[in-house]
Scaffold this active site. Structure first.
Site, short mmCIF file in Angstrom:
data_model
loop_
_atom_site.label_atom_id
_atom_site.label_comp_id
_atom_site.label_asym_id
_atom_site.label_seq_id
_atom_site.Cartn_x
_atom_site.Cartn_y
_atom_site.Cartn_z
N ASP A 1 -19.88 61.86 34.05
CA ASP A 1 -20.74 62.72 33.23
C ASP A 1 -21.95 61.98 32.67
O ASP A 1 -22.87 62.60 32.14
CB ASP A 1 -19.94 63.34 32.08
CG ASP A 1 -18.99 64.43 32.57
OD1 ASP A 1 -19.16 64.91 33.71
OD2 ASP A 1 -18.08 64.81 31.82
N ARG B 1 -15.10 75.16 43.33
CA ARG B 1 -14.68 73.81 42.96
C ARG B 1 -13.25 73.53 43.42
O ARG B 1 -12.43 74.45 43.55
CB ARG B 1 -14.85 73.60 41.45
CG ARG B 1 -16.31 73.75 41.03
CD ARG B 1 -16.51 73.58 39.55
NE ARG B 1 -16.26 72.20 39.13
CZ ARG B 1 -16.35 71.81 37.86
NH1 ARG B 1 -16.63 72.67 36.91
NH2 ARG B 1 -16.13 70.54 37.55
#
Length: 414
Positions: free
Chosen positions: A297, A116
């Site tokens: 999200d 990431r």
């Protein structure tokens, strides 16, 4: 862990999972205070545990008392090695705060975290005079900060900005955000928590200014989380049931709590009253167009109800889903296709057509929200679904599968 799910109808109520976004920020801020902090209603999750390990390396002593923790800070004693597991939030905010240490801090993580983004944050810290050894995990950080002005991209992750804002409380900082800022609600959350601790964050267009300030957090309770709660209420829409989630803050109409209105716009009965969010299925759902640039999200939650809606659901503003625990543009698409759903994705969008879904075999890519999304779709699909690596939900909500059983989902765990 393997979870088997058969077509069900979900009814009942569950308590809202506590917000790990709130908890992580409160925990990390407590480490740069000058007084003891008590934080209650801490979520039981891998990411929260990672945050507690992080502040111990930052010199804090953590005392557990039931569902509360006491943090006794001592930043002068910071230094050492910490593995933050798979928590991108703890990695980035922790790397920034470690720059205030005069002893080396080595931050490591699991294999998913090593993929990431972090390089841009490390470069910004180098520009501030911090000694940074490495361009990816594990990385060694050795402060102190010597500069007070930094420029950084905002289009990869808002956590870069949140981390630098927190660092500014220790050393003072001016941050210029380059390009679009994604996930703005999380920068707003960082700012809100800091201001509630008695400090201030100045924002003018693309420039953020933070003066040195010691945050002092009074007894704090971590609120419920809408993005995680949304998987429970989505069950009502996928299965034609009725689900209530209790213990949520009043929705403000933006960020993650915009789910209340998103579900209503899709034709559902979605009502908030006195801390309870109730959603009833059984009516006709319709496809919607929704921009989730500031609330990424929510994409797996919206995707979980899209197969059960008529027409097409279009989710836009999701380019940065590629940099989550998995490349969610791909893993949302692949998982839904396994259920027989027609899905297409571009660089910045998902298009999901309403479908008659069947059971699927899902090999979860170590991404908690993909496992939760798959659980919702499985409960509304014909036939048996099998989800491998189902324990990955522990990253944010260890109780997820137990709660699904409580709501009447036909589920077994092996």
């Amino acid at each position: 862990m393997i979870v088997r799910i058969n077509k069900s109808v979900a009814f009942g109520s569950v308590k809202a999972p506590r917000s790990k976004s709130w908890a992580i920020r409160l925990i990390l801020l407590s480490a740069i205070s000058d007084e003891e902090t008590t934080i209650c209603s801490i979520p039981d999750s891998d990411d929260t545990e990672a945050a507690l390990r992080m502040i111990e390396v930052l010199g804090s002593k953590v005392i557990r008392q039931g569902n509360c923790i006491r943090v006794i800070p001592n930043l002068r004693q910071c230094g050492g090695y910490v593995n933050v597991g798979g928590s991108g939030t703890v990695m980035r905010l922790g790397v920034a705060l470690a720059s205030s240490c005069r002893n080396p801090v080595i931050i490591d993580g699991d294999e998913t975290l090593k993929r990431r983004p972090i390089r841009e944050l490390l470069e910004s810290l180098r520009s501030l005079g911090v000694n940074v050894n490495g361009d990816s995990l594990p990385v060694a950080i050795n402060g102190p900060v010597k500069g007070n002005y930094v420029e950084i991209r905002g289009d990869l992750t808002s956590q870069y900005i949140s981390g630098l804002i927190m660092l500014g409380l220790v050393s003072g900082i001016t941050i210029r955000v380059i390009g679009d800022l994604v996930s703005r609600q999380y920068v707003d959350l960082t700012r809100r928590i800091i201001e509630e601790s008695g400090c201030s964050v100045g924002v003018s267009n693309d420039v953020i200014t933070v003066n040195e300030c010691i945050p002092r957090i009074s007894l704090s309770n971590v609120p419920g989380d809408y993005a995680l709660s949304g998987f429970y209420t989505a069950l009502a829409l996928a299965t034609g049931g009725l689900v209530t989630v209790t213990g949520l803050p009043k929705p403000l109409g933006y960020g993650d709590d915009s789910l209340v209105n998103i579900f209503s716009n899709a034709g559902a009965r979605s009502v908030f009253s006195n801390g309870d969010w109730s959603v009833e299925g059984g009516g006709e759902l319709r496809g919607i167009v929704v921009d989730l640039k500031d609330s990424p999200d929510l994409a797996p939650v919206v995707a979980s109800i899209a197969p059960f809606a008529s027409g097409e659901t279009v989710i836009t503003g999701v380019r940065h889903l590629a940099f989550k625990e998995s490349n969610r543009l791909e893993t949302i698409s692949d998982s839904l296709r396994a259920f027989g759903v027609n899905v297409n994705h571009g660089d910045d969008s998902l298009r999901i057509s309403g479908s008659i879904t069947h059971g699927a075999l899902i090999k979860c890519p170590n991404d908690h929200r993909i496992a939760m999304m798959s659980g919702v779709v499985a409960a509304g699909s014909n036939g048996e679904s099998i989800i491998h690596n189902a324990e990955c939900v522990n990253k944010s909500n260890r109780l997820f599968w137990r709660d699904l059983v409580k709501l009447g989902v036909k589920l077994t765990i092996n």
